[in-house]
Design a protein around this motif. Structure first.
Motif, PDB file in Angstrom:
ATOM      1  N   ILE A 456       0.791  -1.256   0.005  1.00 23.55           N
ATOM      2  CA  ILE A 456      -0.156  -0.093   0.011  1.00 23.55           C
ATOM      3  C   ILE A 456       0.984   1.289   0.041  1.00 23.55           C
ATOM      4  CG2 ILE A 456      -1.562   1.326   1.464  1.00 23.55           C
ATOM      5  CD1 ILE A 456      -2.984  -1.294   2.280  1.00 23.55           C
ATOM      6  N   ASP A 457       1.779   1.046   0.908  1.00 24.64           N
ATOM      7  CA  ASP A 457       2.793   2.434   0.867  1.00 24.64           C
ATOM      8  C   ASP A 457       3.605   2.758  -0.494  1.00 24.64           C
ATOM      9  OD1 ASP A 457       4.259   4.529   2.613  1.00 24.64           O
ATOM     10  OD2 ASP A 457       5.785   3.204   2.183  1.00 24.64           O
ATOM     11  N   ALA A 458       3.728   1.504  -1.138  1.00 30.09           N
ATOM     12  CA  ALA A 458       4.478   1.613  -2.303  1.00 30.09           C
ATOM     13  C   ALA A 458       3.698   2.183  -3.313  1.00 30.09           C
ATOM     14  CB  ALA A 458       5.050   0.312  -2.894  1.00 30.09           C
ATOM     15  N   ALA A 459       2.299   1.759  -3.325  1.00 27.63           N
ATOM     16  CA  ALA A 459       1.464   2.311  -4.311  1.00 27.63           C
ATOM     17  C   ALA A 459       1.089   3.774  -4.173  1.00 27.63           C
ATOM     18  CB  ALA A 459       0.329   1.368  -4.312  1.00 27.63           C
ATOM     19  N   TYR A 460       0.961   4.348  -2.992  1.00 31.39           N
ATOM     20  CA  TYR A 460       0.799   5.557  -2.580  1.00 31.39           C
ATOM     21  C   TYR A 460       1.892   6.196  -3.278  1.00 31.39           C
ATOM     22  CZ  TYR A 460      -0.185   9.903   0.102  1.00 31.39           C
ATOM     23  OH  TYR A 460      -0.661  11.079   0.302  1.00 31.39           O
ATOM     24  N   LYS A 461       3.049   6.193  -2.912  1.00 34.26           N
ATOM     25  CA  LYS A 461       4.112   6.825  -3.264  1.00 34.26           C
ATOM     26  C   LYS A 461       4.223   7.002  -4.941  1.00 34.26           C
ATOM     27  CE  LYS A 461       7.153   5.976   0.444  1.00 34.26           C
ATOM     28  NZ  LYS A 461       8.442   5.316   0.985  1.00 34.26           N
ATOM     29  N   CYS A 462       3.961   5.904  -5.539  1.00 34.83           N
ATOM     30  CA  CYS A 462       4.068   6.086  -6.961  1.00 34.83           C
ATOM     31  C   CYS A 462       2.958   6.795  -7.286  1.00 34.83           C
ATOM     32  CB  CYS A 462       3.926   4.506  -7.217  1.00 34.83           C
ATOM     33  SG  CYS A 462       5.398   3.412  -7.304  1.00 34.83           S
ATOM     34  N   PHE A 463       1.647   6.863  -6.760  1.00 31.99           N
ATOM     35  CA  PHE A 463       0.453   7.488  -7.206  1.00 31.99           C
ATOM     36  C   PHE A 463       0.781   8.904  -7.014  1.00 31.99           C
ATOM     37  CE2 PHE A 463      -3.477   9.632  -5.953  1.00 31.99           C
ATOM     38  CZ  PHE A 463      -4.061   9.948  -7.168  1.00 31.99           C
ATOM     39  N   GLN A 464       1.412   9.409  -5.915  1.00 32.40           N
ATOM     40  CA  GLN A 464       1.952  10.859  -5.625  1.00 32.40           C
ATOM     41  C   GLN A 464       2.857  11.366  -6.507  1.00 32.40           C
ATOM     42  OE1 GLN A 464       0.653  13.069  -3.193  1.00 32.40           O
ATOM     43  NE2 GLN A 464      -0.865  11.534  -3.076  1.00 32.40           N
ATOM     44  N   SER A 465       3.730  10.437  -7.009  1.00 36.44           N
ATOM     45  CA  SER A 465       4.758  10.880  -8.053  1.00 36.44           C
ATOM     46  C   SER A 465       4.114  11.069  -9.344  1.00 36.44           C
ATOM     47  CB  SER A 465       5.807   9.729  -8.157  1.00 36.44           C
ATOM     48  OG  SER A 465       6.567   9.874  -9.286  1.00 36.44           O
ATOM     49  N   TRP A 466       3.111  10.241  -9.657  1.00 29.76           N
ATOM     50  CA  TRP A 466       2.228  10.458 -10.707  1.00 29.76           C
ATOM     51  C   TRP A 466       1.639  11.812 -10.937  1.00 29.76           C
ATOM     52  CZ3 TRP A 466      -2.978  10.907 -11.364  1.00 29.76           C
ATOM     53  CH2 TRP A 466      -3.661  11.227 -12.679  1.00 29.76           C
ATOM     54  N   LEU A 467       0.765  11.972  -9.641  1.00 27.17           N
ATOM     55  CA  LEU A 467      -0.013  13.441  -9.465  1.00 27.17           C
ATOM     56  C   LEU A 467       1.048  14.468  -9.601  1.00 27.17           C
ATOM     57  CD1 LEU A 467      -3.015  13.473  -8.544  1.00 27.17           C
ATOM     58  CD2 LEU A 467      -2.303  13.570  -6.431  1.00 27.17           C
ATOM     59  N   GLY A 468       2.183  14.414  -9.057  1.00 29.35           N
ATOM     60  CA  GLY A 468       2.871  15.563  -9.006  1.00 29.35           C
ATOM     61  C   GLY A 468       3.278  16.267 -10.376  1.00 29.35           C
ATOM     62  N   ASN A 469       3.198  15.252 -11.431  1.00 27.41           N
ATOM     63  CA  ASN A 469       3.543  15.450 -12.756  1.00 27.41           C
ATOM     64  C   ASN A 469       2.046  16.014 -13.467  1.00 27.41           C
ATOM     65  OD1 ASN A 469       6.242  15.195 -12.761  1.00 27.41           O
ATOM     66  ND2 ASN A 469       6.001  13.101 -12.707  1.00 27.41           N
TER      67      ASN A 469
END
Length: 597
Positions: A456-469
């Protein structure tokens, strides 16, 4: 008298030959085989039971037909062929009966390649086809031509986990192959030498979680799609693919984008209900990328006029790598990226920080390069066991597993949805949520060695990276793309292709070539003067909105306050007469668009 004696000798001679023939048949007879066929020291032999003077014919090394097959409609009959090659390795091929048509060269070629010894004589080859067709084995199994789920059984090239209606389900194909589903080492070795690198490293954990998620898409009714690990060369992008691929098999699972669309159709079909790995997007023809993304995600091959069968269909999750994102790749080829493409293949920065694809160095590693090299080596030494174990756990109680998957997915969505998120952001979030759920379930099954919450933590970090772009989480990508395209046109041609309305009657004003419209000043909503660009309707539709919807662009301009228009219309007249002696009806775009973020 002599004649009678000679006849008597001939009769005795015929009797002796018949007795010898009977003895030969008795020596060669094998229970369950068609008449005349038998197994001997050298394998399968044939002795014609109706010709006394015949000699045994060697056909091939020992080959057993253990079952018959047909599909759920009673068609596509086949046979299950089993034998051992000269190295003693067991081989099995579920062969379509249509392989016996014609001279059977394809049949012989495949069996020779698999390690069966076959006589070169034409008679023996014909006997081989006769033998396969006449054998029935010990029962009838259901055959399928596609891997993945069939009811509650999961079909792999060399095994099926679970059963359908009490019958064994087998993968039947003209081209036998393990398709990358191979195993090496123990599950515990994979957990300690591969999966542990996902701890604290979001990209690795996310890729591994995606591998576990792939078989669940069709059962959960989730459409196909993928994630694109984008970043500079030598930053570890491919390591993520190897880590994910090791859940199901060796490095052979990694494919490349360098293929025709027809070739990728076959590859996608072979990965149904599974994980497809595609390395180096830069190797594919950029003009084909957009349509290829749709084809892979939508899961259907083209219907061809000379194909008597229905188009191949599949559902899969794919991971991709490349140095540029999807939009840039399409734009560089002169095309226009669609929001639908970017939702189906989600761009994800592969580089998580100063350590490239890693965020954390595990104990014993001084730098990211050494850690990456070690992980790459381990993914080709320990592989294939985790995926099989995962399917085994799913099939014990599939309904319960699907409920658990949905619960984790919903929890992720509930906790991670940005405020005011538009529908496209929600679609992307749903994809990150499903990967989080797949990884967490594998952890709960004891297959990763991670603590709960790691996936869950890994998916959240990756989603936040996508959202930041992302330019905006509240407005659709089509809107933002339309605004960007109109603004880009004004920035390029605001001086050269727009005639100044203040100089319409000025004979000394510079001539406007390839005019797009007019430019004039007007008092804005805040009371300050602003420029307004009055676009010719034709130019706006054909030039400015090339590749995008004109209606979407106008509605976006209006929604964000950048379109000056008359009540109940999207157009506005120029404030003064133009060359025609009349005021022109145009699409009037305020210069406030140039400051839009």
């Amino acid at each position: 008298m002599n004649k009678i004696g000679n006849d008597k000798g001939n009769v005795l001679s015929m009797t002796d030959r018949s007795a010898q023939k009977a003895q030969d048949l008795a020596n060669l007879k094998t229970d369950g085989l068609p008449e005349g066929f038998s197994f001997g020291k050298n394998g399968l032999n044939y002795l014609d039971p109706y010709i006394d003077s015949s000699n045994p014919i060697w056909v091939c090394s020992k080959l057993e037909i253990t079952a018959m097959t047909h599909d759920q409609n009673g068609e596509n009959w086949g046979r299950v062929l089993e034998f051992k090659d000269k190295a003693g390795r067991s081989k099995r091929w579920v062969m379509p009966m249509e392989m016996l048509a014609g001279r059977g060269d394809g049949l012989h070629s495949i069996l020779l390649s698999m390690g069966l010894s076959i006589s070169n004589s034409g008679k023996a080859k014909n006997l081989l086809a006769q033998y396969i067709q006449a054998c029935e084995g010990k029962g009838i199994s259901i055959c399928v031509d596609r891997l993945g789920w069939h009811d509650e059984s999961y079909v792999l090239p060399n095994r099926t986990i679970g059963k359908a209606d009490g019958k064994e389900v087998l993968y039947q194909t003209e081209f036998p192959s393990d398709l990358g589903f191979s195993e090496s080492g123990r599950l515990e070795d994979w957990k300690s030498e591969v999966a542990r690198f996902g701890i604290g490293n979001s990209r690795i954990a996310f890729a591994i979680s995606a591998a576990f998620t792939a078989p669940l898409l069709s059962k959960m009714g989730i459409e196909g799609g993928g994630f694109h690990f984008r970043g500079e060369s030598s930053k570890g992008k491919t390591i993520s693919l190897y880590a994910a691929g090791s859940v199901w098999g060796s490095h052979e699972r990694k494919k490349t984008w360098r293929a025709t669309s027809n070739g990728l159709e076959v590859t996608a079909f072979q990965h149904n209900d599974g994980l497809l790995l595609l390395d180096e997007m830069g190797e594919v023809n950029p003009r084909e990328i957009g349509q290829t993304i749709y084809m892979l995600a939508n899961g259907q091959a083209k219907q061809r006029h000379n194909d008597r069968r229905a188009p191949k269909q599949w559902r899969l999750l794919f991971l991709s790598t490349g140095e540029v994102d999807l939009r840039s790749a399409i734009t560089e080829a002169g095309g226009t990226s669609r929001a639908g493409q970017e939702v189906r293949l989600i761009d994800l920065e592969a580089v998580a920080g100063e350590l490239g694809v890693f965020e954390t160095l595990l104990e014993g590693f001084a730098d990211s390069r050494t850690q990456a090299e070690y992980l790459q080596a381990m993914t080709n030494k320990h592989y294939g066991t985790a995926g099989i174990a995962f399917i085994g756990r799913l099939t014990r109680n599939l309904n319960e597993a699907l409920l658990r998957f949905k619960a984790i997915q919903n929890l992720f969505i509930e906790e991670c949805t940005p405020e005011g998120a538009n529908s496209q952001v929600r679609r992307v979030l749903n994809r990150f949520a499903m990967v989080a759920a797949g990884g967490e379930m594998a952890t709960e099954y004891g297959l990763t060695g991670w603590e709960r919450g790691e996936a869950i933590d890994a998916a959240y970090k990756c989603f936040q990276s996508w959202l930041g772009n992302l330019k905006s989480a509240q407005h659709s990508q089509e809107e933002m793309q339309a605004l960007e395209q109109v603004r880009g046109f004004i920035e390029r041609y605001g001086e050269s292709r727009f005639t100044d309305l203040n100089r319409i009657k000025d004979d000394h004003a510079p001539r406007t070539l390839n005019r797009a419209g007019y430019r004039g000043q007007s008092r804005g909503k805040d009371g300050f003067m602003e420029y307004v660009y009055y676009f010719s309707q034709t130019v706006f539709m054909e030039d400015v909105c090339e590749g995008i919807s004109c209606k979407t662009a106008l509605n976006a301009l209006k929604k964000h306050g950048h379109l000056k228009h008359q009540p109940d219309r999207l157009t506005h007249q120029t404030p003064t007469e133009v060359e025609t002696g009349k005021r022109a009806s145009c699409y009037a775009v305020r210069s406030s668009l140039l400051d839009h973020e």
